[in-house]
Design a protein around this motif. Structure first.
Motif, short mmCIF file in Angstrom:
data_model
loop_
_atom_site.label_atom_id
_atom_site.label_comp_id
_atom_site.label_asym_id
_atom_site.label_seq_id
_atom_site.Cartn_x
_atom_site.Cartn_y
_atom_site.Cartn_z
N TYR A 248 53.08 18.41 -1.29
CA TYR A 248 52.96 18.38 0.14
C TYR A 248 53.68 16.91 0.58
O TYR A 248 54.40 17.09 1.76
CB TYR A 248 51.69 18.42 0.55
N ALA A 252 56.71 17.15 3.44
CA ALA A 252 56.71 16.32 4.79
C ALA A 252 57.87 15.42 4.78
O ALA A 252 58.43 15.21 5.78
CB ALA A 252 55.30 15.36 4.61
N SER A 257 57.67 16.85 8.52
CA SER A 257 56.45 17.39 9.30
C SER A 257 55.23 16.60 8.82
O SER A 257 54.96 16.70 7.72
CB SER A 257 56.62 18.95 8.97
N ASP A 259 52.33 17.95 9.36
CA ASP A 259 51.43 18.60 8.96
C ASP A 259 51.10 18.70 7.38
O ASP A 259 49.97 18.78 6.81
CB ASP A 259 51.51 20.10 9.39
N PHE A 260 52.35 18.45 6.77
CA PHE A 260 52.20 18.30 5.19
C PHE A 260 51.49 17.07 4.91
O PHE A 260 50.99 17.28 3.73
CB PHE A 260 53.77 18.40 4.87
N TYR A 261 51.77 16.26 5.45
CA TYR A 261 51.20 14.76 5.32
C TYR A 261 49.59 15.03 5.25
O TYR A 261 48.76 14.42 4.38
CB TYR A 261 51.60 13.72 5.88
N THR A 262 49.16 15.70 6.13
CA THR A 262 47.71 15.96 6.38
C THR A 262 47.32 16.91 5.29
O THR A 262 46.12 16.45 4.72
CB THR A 262 47.69 16.81 7.71
N MET A 263 47.95 17.66 4.84
CA MET A 263 47.53 18.73 3.55
C MET A 263 47.51 17.90 2.50
O MET A 263 46.48 17.87 1.77
CB MET A 263 48.54 19.78 3.41
N GLN A 266 44.44 15.60 2.68
CA GLN A 266 43.01 16.01 2.29
C GLN A 266 42.86 16.58 1.01
O GLN A 266 41.75 16.59 0.47
CB GLN A 266 43.27 17.71 3.05
#
Length: 272
Positions: A248, A252, A257, A259-263, A266
């Motif tokens: 991820y 990112a 993106s 969003d991939f850092y967020t994944m 998590q």
């Protein structure tokens, strides 16, 4: 071809001029194109693009996997290939959305039952995560994730010793309902490895409990000493999370993106 210069490789590959091209939606790794050709009809172009090296994808190995599994598993066919990419047949179908996961687990068991082709590359977990790590540019992220990476970059000591053709991205997103059957797509990460790893990754993606998933799997694949399989799958879990987290971070970085850092974060928080 102005949108995607790699499409210039197609005319000499098929010895004719395509009639048109459409970018395919979806696909976190691939940015594939659906190509209309005079003699082959609709086909899919899977380019050997810049991100292929970053994600450690080999289109030649992908072609070998498809050729090995396609006589037994519903999937597309390799039509043409060269150093620029891979041309495969188009599968008409719809995303697999059946809530019952058993048909998918049964299909994975069929894949694992195929005789491993020795020409397909062997999966090496430590080499894979080290490759991902080496392509991460952000030094702050590396400092944050370094302890997790160091703790789980070496694979666990397994109790089982079998090997099989493993898909390594066997989620519902790579299954199509086609002509009354379930077809498998996107074999770019496939390799010869322990089926306990592939099964653990699949159950993780499907959100299934490992014990329940292994019970389903045993209905379609002979499992000696299921307690050893379960223990190996549990041992793989933090290593799977590490590999996914690094993927991820790379995604990112490549696709810019957040969003991939967020994944990735998590997964890190869940483990650390």
């Amino acid at each position: 071809m102005q949108l995607s210069p790699d499409l210039a490789a197609i005319p000499p590959l098929i010895n004719e001029v395509p009639l048109g091209a459409l970018p395919l939606s979806g696909g976190l790794t691939n940015r594939s194109w659906r190509i209309l050709t005079p003699s082959l009809g609709w086909v899919v172009w899977r380019a050997n693009a810049f991100h292929s090296q970053i994600f450690d994808i080999c289109r030649r190995n992908e072609a070998k996997v498809i050729n090995a599994v396609s006589p037994s598993i519903p999937t597309y066919q390799v039509l043409k290939e060269n150093e620029k990419g891979l041309l495969v047949s188009w599968i008409e179908g719809h995303p697999y959305q059946q809530p019952d996961p058993e048909p998918a687990i049964a299909l994975l068991a069929r894949i694992h039952s195929l005789a491993p082709d020795t020409s397909i590359r062997q999966f090496d977990f430590q080499t894979k995560v080290d490759h991902y790590w080496s392509h991460i540019h952000d030094s702050d992220l590396k400092a944050r994730y370094n302890s997790f990476y160091q703790a789980f970059r070496a694979p666990p000591n397994l109790r089982t010793s079998m090997s099989a053709i493993c898909h390594f991205d066997f989620g519902f997103h790579n299954l199509l309902k086609s002509q009354g059957d379930i077809a498998v797509i996107d074999w770019e990460y496939a390799a010869i490895a322990s089926p306990t790893l592939d099964l653990a990754m699949t159950l993780d993606m499907l959100g299934l409990d490992f014990k329940d998933g292994l019970t389903l799997y045993q209905k379609y694949h002979a499992v000696e000493r299921p307690e050893d399989w379960y223990a190996d799958m549990m041992d793989w879990k933090p290593h799977i999370d590490l590999m996914a987290m690094l993927w991820y971070v790379l995604a990112a970085q490549v696709w810019e993106s957040g969003d991939f850092y967020t994944m990735a974060e998590q997964i890190y928080q869940r483990n650390c």
